[in-house]
Motif scaffolding. Sequence first.
Motif, PDB file in Angstrom:
ATOM      1  N   ALA A 147     -56.068 -19.974 -44.354  1.00 18.59           N
ATOM      2  CA  ALA A 147     -56.730 -21.098 -43.681  1.00 18.59           C
ATOM      3  C   ALA A 147     -55.750 -22.218 -43.325  1.00 18.59           C
ATOM      4  O   ALA A 147     -55.837 -22.805 -42.242  1.00 18.59           O
ATOM      5  CB  ALA A 147     -57.855 -21.634 -44.558  1.00 18.59           C
ATOM      6  N   ASP A 148     -54.816 -22.528 -44.234  1.00 16.31           N
ATOM      7  CA  ASP A 148     -53.903 -23.653 -43.979  1.00 16.31           C
ATOM      8  C   ASP A 148     -52.985 -23.380 -42.790  1.00 16.31           C
ATOM      9  O   ASP A 148     -52.737 -24.260 -41.956  1.00 16.31           O
ATOM     10  CB  ASP A 148     -53.087 -23.987 -45.236  1.00 16.31           C
ATOM     11  CG  ASP A 148     -52.345 -22.790 -45.799  1.00 16.31           C
ATOM     12  OD1 ASP A 148     -52.669 -21.638 -45.417  1.00 16.31           O
ATOM     13  OD2 ASP A 148     -51.432 -22.987 -46.629  1.00 16.31           O
ATOM     14  N   LYS A 149     -52.495 -22.137 -42.689  1.00 15.11           N
ATOM     15  CA  LYS A 149     -51.610 -21.786 -41.570  1.00 15.11           C
ATOM     16  C   LYS A 149     -52.371 -21.781 -40.250  1.00 15.11           C
ATOM     17  O   LYS A 149     -51.867 -22.234 -39.219  1.00 15.11           O
ATOM     18  CB  LYS A 149     -50.968 -20.418 -41.822  1.00 15.11           C
ATOM     19  CG  LYS A 149     -49.964 -20.407 -42.960  1.00 15.11           C
ATOM     20  CD  LYS A 149     -49.315 -19.049 -43.098  1.00 15.11           C
ATOM     21  CE  LYS A 149     -48.287 -19.053 -44.232  1.00 15.11           C
ATOM     22  NZ  LYS A 149     -47.653 -17.718 -44.406  1.00 15.11           N
ATOM     23  N   TYR A 150     -53.594 -21.254 -40.280  1.00 12.29           N
ATOM     24  CA  TYR A 150     -54.420 -21.217 -39.077  1.00 12.29           C
ATOM     25  C   TYR A 150     -54.761 -22.637 -38.621  1.00 12.29           C
ATOM     26  O   TYR A 150     -54.687 -22.966 -37.436  1.00 12.29           O
ATOM     27  CB  TYR A 150     -55.682 -20.403 -39.377  1.00 12.29           C
ATOM     28  CG  TYR A 150     -56.557 -20.062 -38.185  1.00 12.29           C
ATOM     29  CD1 TYR A 150     -56.118 -20.228 -36.874  1.00 12.29           C
ATOM     30  CD2 TYR A 150     -57.837 -19.541 -38.383  1.00 12.29           C
ATOM     31  CE1 TYR A 150     -56.921 -19.894 -35.799  1.00 12.29           C
ATOM     32  CE2 TYR A 150     -58.648 -19.199 -37.311  1.00 12.29           C
ATOM     33  CZ  TYR A 150     -58.190 -19.379 -36.021  1.00 12.29           C
ATOM     34  OH  TYR A 150     -58.992 -19.050 -34.964  1.00 12.29           O
ATOM     35  N   GLU A 152     -53.057 -25.388 -39.184  1.00 17.31           N
ATOM     36  CA  GLU A 152     -51.854 -26.017 -38.645  1.00 17.31           C
ATOM     37  C   GLU A 152     -51.562 -25.514 -37.229  1.00 17.31           C
ATOM     38  O   GLU A 152     -51.156 -26.274 -36.349  1.00 17.31           O
ATOM     39  CB  GLU A 152     -50.659 -25.731 -39.563  1.00 17.31           C
ATOM     40  CG  GLU A 152     -49.378 -26.471 -39.178  1.00 17.31           C
ATOM     41  CD  GLU A 152     -49.547 -27.986 -39.139  1.00 17.31           C
ATOM     42  OE1 GLU A 152     -48.888 -28.623 -38.292  1.00 17.31           O
ATOM     43  OE2 GLU A 152     -50.349 -28.534 -39.926  1.00 17.31           O
ATOM     44  N   LYS A 153     -51.793 -24.225 -37.017  1.00 19.75           N
ATOM     45  CA  LYS A 153     -51.577 -23.636 -35.691  1.00 19.75           C
ATOM     46  C   LYS A 153     -52.484 -24.291 -34.652  1.00 19.75           C
ATOM     47  O   LYS A 153     -52.049 -24.642 -33.543  1.00 19.75           O
ATOM     48  CB  LYS A 153     -51.844 -22.129 -35.763  1.00 19.75           C
ATOM     49  CG  LYS A 153     -51.616 -21.372 -34.466  1.00 19.75           C
ATOM     50  CD  LYS A 153     -51.846 -19.881 -34.692  1.00 19.75           C
ATOM     51  CE  LYS A 153     -51.544 -19.078 -33.443  1.00 19.75           C
ATOM     52  NZ  LYS A 153     -51.715 -17.607 -33.671  1.00 19.75           N
ATOM     53  N   LEU A 154     -53.755 -24.491 -35.008  1.00 17.16           N
ATOM     54  CA  LEU A 154     -54.706 -25.107 -34.090  1.00 17.16           C
ATOM     55  C   LEU A 154     -54.396 -26.589 -33.874  1.00 17.16           C
ATOM     56  O   LEU A 154     -54.537 -27.106 -32.755  1.00 17.16           O
ATOM     57  CB  LEU A 154     -56.135 -24.940 -34.616  1.00 17.16           C
ATOM     58  CG  LEU A 154     -56.695 -23.515 -34.607  1.00 17.16           C
ATOM     59  CD1 LEU A 154     -58.068 -23.469 -35.269  1.00 17.16           C
ATOM     60  CD2 LEU A 154     -56.779 -22.974 -33.182  1.00 17.16           C
ATOM     61  N   LYS A 155     -53.958 -27.274 -34.916  1.00 22.46           N
ATOM     62  CA  LYS A 155     -53.611 -28.691 -34.780  1.00 22.46           C
ATOM     63  C   LYS A 155     -52.410 -28.882 -33.860  1.00 22.46           C
ATOM     64  O   LYS A 155     -52.343 -29.840 -33.083  1.00 22.46           O
ATOM     65  CB  LYS A 155     -53.324 -29.299 -36.156  1.00 22.46           C
ATOM     66  CG  LYS A 155     -54.574 -29.600 -36.969  1.00 22.46           C
ATOM     67  CD  LYS A 155     -54.218 -30.271 -38.285  1.00 22.46           C
ATOM     68  CE  LYS A 155     -55.463 -30.700 -39.040  1.00 22.46           C
ATOM     69  NZ  LYS A 155     -55.148 -31.377 -40.318  1.00 22.46           N
ATOM     70  N   VAL A 163     -59.261 -30.894 -36.663  1.00 20.76           N
ATOM     71  CA  VAL A 163     -59.521 -29.470 -36.897  1.00 20.76           C
ATOM     72  C   VAL A 163     -59.720 -29.196 -38.382  1.00 20.76           C
ATOM     73  O   VAL A 163     -58.922 -29.644 -39.216  1.00 20.76           O
ATOM     74  CB  VAL A 163     -58.363 -28.599 -36.367  1.00 20.76           C
ATOM     75  CG1 VAL A 163     -58.644 -27.126 -36.634  1.00 20.76           C
ATOM     76  CG2 VAL A 163     -58.150 -28.844 -34.875  1.00 20.76           C
ATOM     77  N   THR A 164     -60.778 -28.447 -38.693  1.00 19.27           N
ATOM     78  CA  THR A 164     -61.046 -28.022 -40.071  1.00 19.27           C
ATOM     79  C   THR A 164     -61.226 -26.512 -40.077  1.00 19.27           C
ATOM     80  O   THR A 164     -62.121 -25.978 -39.409  1.00 19.27           O
ATOM     81  CB  THR A 164     -62.328 -28.683 -40.624  1.00 19.27           C
ATOM     82  OG1 THR A 164     -62.186 -30.099 -40.564  1.00 19.27           O
ATOM     83  CG2 THR A 164     -62.572 -28.255 -42.067  1.00 19.27           C
ATOM     84  N   VAL A 165     -60.373 -25.822 -40.828  1.00 19.04           N
ATOM     85  CA  VAL A 165     -60.472 -24.364 -40.968  1.00 19.04           C
ATOM     86  C   VAL A 165     -60.778 -24.059 -42.426  1.00 19.04           C
ATOM     87  O   VAL A 165     -60.027 -24.463 -43.314  1.00 19.04           O
ATOM     88  CB  VAL A 165     -59.171 -23.658 -40.546  1.00 19.04           C
ATOM     89  CG1 VAL A 165     -59.291 -22.153 -40.742  1.00 19.04           C
ATOM     90  CG2 VAL A 165     -58.831 -23.994 -39.090  1.00 19.04           C
TER      91      VAL A 165
END
Length: 299
Positions: A147-150, A152-155, A163-165
């Motif tokens: 979740a954290d990497k995803y 950061e990718k979206l941000k 963004v909240t994943v």
Amino acid sequence: MDLQKFERDNSRSCLLASPVPDQCKEEPCCLGIDEAGRGPVLGPMVYGICYCPVSRKKNLEDLKVADSKTLSESERERLFETLNGATDFIGWTLHILSPNVISTSMQQRAKYNLNALSHDTAIGLIQHALDNGVHVTEVFVDTVGPADKYQEKLKQRFPGLEVTVKPKADSLFPVVSAASICAKVARDRVVKGWKFLEDLGEVDADYGSGYPNDPKTKEWLAKHLDPVFGYPQFVRFSWSTAQTILDSKAAPVLWGDEEEAGKSSSHSLLSFFSASKDSSKPKSHRFFLERHLKPLVDL
């Protein structure tokens, strides 16, 4: 939800969208993202977004949306019609990823796995909403991979958005639950009404849920295997379930250079389409064969 565009050619992916409510263009909006059909060996994967003004989150909650996996089919259908009817403050977009596109993407020479495909599809849907005038300020996503990497990718891709994943976001945020319902209803309808583009004659439509561990799905896969051409495009060839059956029951496929090098005594699929050759004649080098060059005998 008009699926005719996808049904006309289900070998390609398809984007469907509701009209954008005026309020969603004028006020800050929250947007949820979820998918349906990530795991099945049959049929498409559908990514969905749903959005509404931040000021009307409570109205969305009052519709009693929930994670689509916890709802019956009739409940999902009813809730989708409710969401689709709330045209004054709710909008949605769906990206139907054809099983053919999923398989060819995953099997191309440059590795493109399902996580990367999922991330790119989600990014494309957010961008589609922005391009169509939705005033998105908050994005909530059910995670694919860490979740954290995803997140950061979206941000990095959308620096102006909050963004909240989260894992299980479809049960935590109503706007993600709504996206989950839209995606699941679309996939169910597509699978039920699948039109086989191949000339297969009568096809048994009782293929179960499409998940690899479903006995009905396994039975259908065994029944509809063609030993030469494999499966119709309804099947995701890249799934290990399909690959295992193909490896054990389908005709082996050997490349011409492997056969020429004597690496296998099995018949190559190529042999069904080529004339027999006199084995007493010496074989030309690959360089000449690939260029269809022959020795000159007469001037």
